[in-house]
Design an enzyme around this catalytic site. Structure first.
Site, mmCIF file in Angstrom:
data_model
loop_
_atom_site.group_PDB
_atom_site.id
_atom_site.type_symbol
_atom_site.label_atom_id
_atom_site.label_comp_id
_atom_site.label_asym_id
_atom_site.label_seq_id
_atom_site.Cartn_x
_atom_site.Cartn_y
_atom_site.Cartn_z
ATOM 1 N N ARG A 65 -12.262 40.986 18.801
ATOM 2 C CA ARG A 65 -13.659 40.542 18.805
ATOM 3 C C ARG A 65 -13.761 39.081 19.226
ATOM 4 N NH1 ARG A 65 -17.579 42.944 15.609
ATOM 5 N NH2 ARG A 65 -18.337 40.961 14.816
ATOM 6 N N ARG A 67 -9.584 31.697 25.260
ATOM 7 C CA ARG A 67 -9.777 31.117 26.594
ATOM 8 C C ARG A 67 -8.938 29.856 26.795
ATOM 9 N NH1 ARG A 67 -15.195 30.115 24.267
ATOM 10 N NH2 ARG A 67 -16.260 32.047 24.711
ATOM 11 N N ARG A 92 -15.719 47.132 3.009
ATOM 12 C CA ARG A 92 -15.463 45.817 2.437
ATOM 13 C C ARG A 92 -16.821 45.272 2.029
ATOM 14 N NH1 ARG A 92 -11.520 43.789 -0.275
ATOM 15 N NH2 ARG A 92 -11.171 41.588 0.158
ATOM 16 N N ARG A 152 -15.870 31.848 4.310
ATOM 17 C CA ARG A 152 -16.744 31.017 5.146
ATOM 18 C C ARG A 152 -17.691 30.215 4.290
ATOM 19 N NH1 ARG A 152 -18.186 35.277 9.907
ATOM 20 N NH2 ARG A 152 -18.566 36.696 8.201
ATOM 21 N N GLU A 156 -19.053 32.440 1.129
ATOM 22 C CA GLU A 156 -18.945 33.897 1.307
ATOM 23 C C GLU A 156 -17.589 34.366 0.779
ATOM 24 O OE1 GLU A 156 -20.393 35.113 5.195
ATOM 25 O OE2 GLU A 156 -18.819 36.626 5.290
ATOM 26 N N TYR A 191 -18.099 49.145 13.223
ATOM 27 C CA TYR A 191 -18.280 47.696 13.091
ATOM 28 C C TYR A 191 -19.202 47.220 14.221
ATOM 29 C CZ TYR A 191 -16.351 42.940 12.127
ATOM 30 O OH TYR A 191 -16.154 41.627 11.798
ATOM 31 N N ASP A 206 -22.254 45.242 16.141
ATOM 32 C CA ASP A 206 -23.054 44.016 16.123
ATOM 33 C C ASP A 206 -24.525 44.395 16.282
ATOM 34 O OD1 ASP A 206 -20.915 42.256 15.830
ATOM 35 O OD2 ASP A 206 -20.526 42.201 17.985
HETATM 36 N N1 UDP Z 1 -10.763 35.911 12.240
HETATM 37 C C1 UDP Z 1 -9.708 35.091 11.892
HETATM 38 N N2 UDP Z 1 -9.928 33.776 11.659
HETATM 39 C C2 UDP Z 1 -11.142 33.217 11.764
HETATM 40 C C3 UDP Z 1 -12.230 34.044 12.143
HETATM 41 C C4 UDP Z 1 -12.007 35.376 12.373
HETATM 42 O O1 UDP Z 1 -8.595 35.575 11.768
HETATM 43 O O2 UDP Z 1 -11.282 32.004 11.523
HETATM 44 C C5 UDP Z 1 -10.502 37.345 12.468
HETATM 45 C C6 UDP Z 1 -10.614 38.136 11.175
HETATM 46 O O3 UDP Z 1 -9.665 39.169 11.221
HETATM 47 C C7 UDP Z 1 -12.008 38.695 11.242
HETATM 48 C C8 UDP Z 1 -12.126 38.992 12.735
HETATM 49 O O4 UDP Z 1 -11.441 37.906 13.355
HETATM 50 O O5 UDP Z 1 -12.160 39.841 10.445
HETATM 51 C C9 UDP Z 1 -13.534 39.096 13.267
HETATM 52 O O6 UDP Z 1 -14.224 37.905 13.003
HETATM 53 P P1 UDP Z 1 -15.796 37.794 13.172
HETATM 54 O O7 UDP Z 1 -16.159 36.353 13.083
HETATM 55 O O8 UDP Z 1 -16.217 38.549 14.377
HETATM 56 O O9 UDP Z 1 -16.298 38.548 11.870
HETATM 57 P P2 UDP Z 1 -17.771 38.809 11.280
HETATM 58 O O10 UDP Z 1 -18.622 37.629 11.699
HETATM 59 O O11 UDP Z 1 -18.224 40.131 11.822
HETATM 60 O O12 UDP Z 1 -17.520 38.846 9.811
#
Ligand code: UDP
Length: 372
Positions: free
Chosen positions: A178, A182, A255, A286, A306, A354, A356
């Site tokens: 996801r 880059r 989850r 987060r 979170e 999952y 968006d």
């Molecule tokens: N992820 C990570 N480190 C980060 C952010 C994301 O390893 O700092 C990984 C983690 O496995 C997460 C996945 O990337 O479940 C997808 O992150 P995303 O931000 O897309 O998750 P969402 O916002 O849907 O919770």
């Protein structure tokens, strides 16, 4: 008697309701929560729009979806560029030249690629023999292949294991895909062409989408449908598919999340809308400072931590855990769903995907088109 009983006033249900109503159909939308908008619900706390169920940044490559959602709100030009904090080190996300420069001191893409290449080779030698040779079997292999050991250890492993409550070796590879990777200096978390946060919040969008439908809150589908068996020609169900079928094949895994929200009498608490805590010893994943989603100039601020938690019956399911075991179980429910032409299953929970927000809208528009 309605044309549609729509269970769930989230994005899927609301888009469907809006389109159906526009074609002269009658819809009753029920939701067990005391408010509409599902997990995109936003609420204003002392002048700050708060994303009550976690940060939602709208992004899409689909011009049809972008034009559609822009009919219901004006979007600002917020670009998501979260910070990752590992112990006392700060890094830019997603993985890009700023991250590599901070991690290794490299300055050019070629230098960054060389470090990753070396770490990839080492990972391949140290028990991960398949890395880069065959399709990654799990999230750990995928991450080591993409960014090497250092970034995996500092920015991925701890965060992911907290987020999902499982080892990275037990998780599907697609989850880490996801995130963009880059070799340019660009901290935009998404690759999509269109991105922003709706001015005034998401709840207003859903209010508009539901303006021609009847809405009943605090109403659980299971109870309601028992008491009102013939209330609609057809049902649109956006709750958990296993719950719909009484968990007859067993419960799918989800989850869940817990939020702690705090207000501070200061203008700027963390200097970014999203800070990821990637160290496993910090219990939350987060910290969101909501005002930065809308460039807020208030003298106060609202901050949410979170915490990922294990889901059990009674808690809100947020994320489907799409590993092989659950996907196989889902297929059993899907087979049952296919035998119910009177019910349309939609959204993250109804489809156990999952998704968006943009995909949810696209799916709702597709379903509605084939339906009507
Ligand atoms: N992820 C990570 N480190 C980060 C952010 C994301 O390893 O700092 C990984 C983690 O496995 C997460 C996945 O990337 O479940 C997808 O992150 P995303 O931000 O897309 O998750 P969402 O916002 O849907 O919770």
């Amino acid at each position: 008697m309605y044309d549609y009983l729509i269970a769930g006033a989230g994005l899927f249900g609301a888009v469907f309701a809006h389109e159906a109503a526009a074609r002269g159909k009658t819809c009753l939308v029920i939701d067990k929560r005391p408010h509409i908008a599902g997990n995109i619900y936003t609420e204003t706390i002392n002048g700050v729009i708060v994303h009550k169920y976690g940060a939602h940044i709208f992004h899409t490559n689909d011009k049809t979806v972008w034009d559609y959602i822009n009919r219901f709100a004006e979007f600002n030009n917020y670009i998501n560029s979260p910070i990752a904090r590992y112990k006392d080190e700060l890094y830019n996300l997603p993985f890009n030249m700023n991250t590599f420069n901070k991690m290794w001191g490299v300055k050019t893409p070629a230098e960054a690629m060389a470090v990753i290449e070396k770490q990839r080779a080492e990972a391949g030698g140290a028990g991960g023999g398949a890395i880069g040779v065959t399709e990654p079997k799990n999230l750990e292999e995928q991450a080591l292949f993409l960014v090497g050991r250092d970034i995996y250890e500092k920015l991925i492993k701890g965060y992911t294991e907290k987020q999902w409550g499982m080892e990275c070796t037990e998780l599907p590879a697609f989850i880490i895909k996801r995130l963009p990777l880059r070799f340019i200096y660009d901290n935009n978390y998404f690759n999509d062409r269109y991105q922003g946060v709706p001015v005034g919040g998401y709840t207003r969008i859903v209010e508009k989408l539901l303006s021609d439908s009847e809405v009943k809150l605090n109403t659980d589908y299971v109870d309601f449908s028992k008491k009102n068996e013939r209330i609609a020609e057809k049902i649109v169900y956006t709750g958990a598919i296993d719950e719909f079928f009484g968990y007859c094949h067993g419960a799918l895994e989800y989850r869940s999340l817990r939020f702690e929200t705090e207000e501070f009498a200061e203008e700027n608490h963390q200097g970014a809308a999203v800070v990821n805590y990637t160290d496993r010893s910090v219990p939350y994943t987060r910290v969101i400072e909501h005002k930065h989603f809308e460039f807020g100039g208030q003298p106060n601020t609202v901050v949410t931590r979170e915490y990922p938690v294990a889901w059990k019956k009674g808690l809100e399911p947020y994320y489907p855990v799409n590993n092989e075991k659950n996907n196989a179980l889902y297929l059993k429910y899907k087979e049952m769903a296919d035998k119910r032409p009177d019910v349309i299953f939609g959204g993250r929970l109804g489809r156990y995907r999952y998704y968006d927000m943009d995909t949810v809208i696209a799916k709702a528009l597709d379903v509605e088109k084939s339906e009507l």
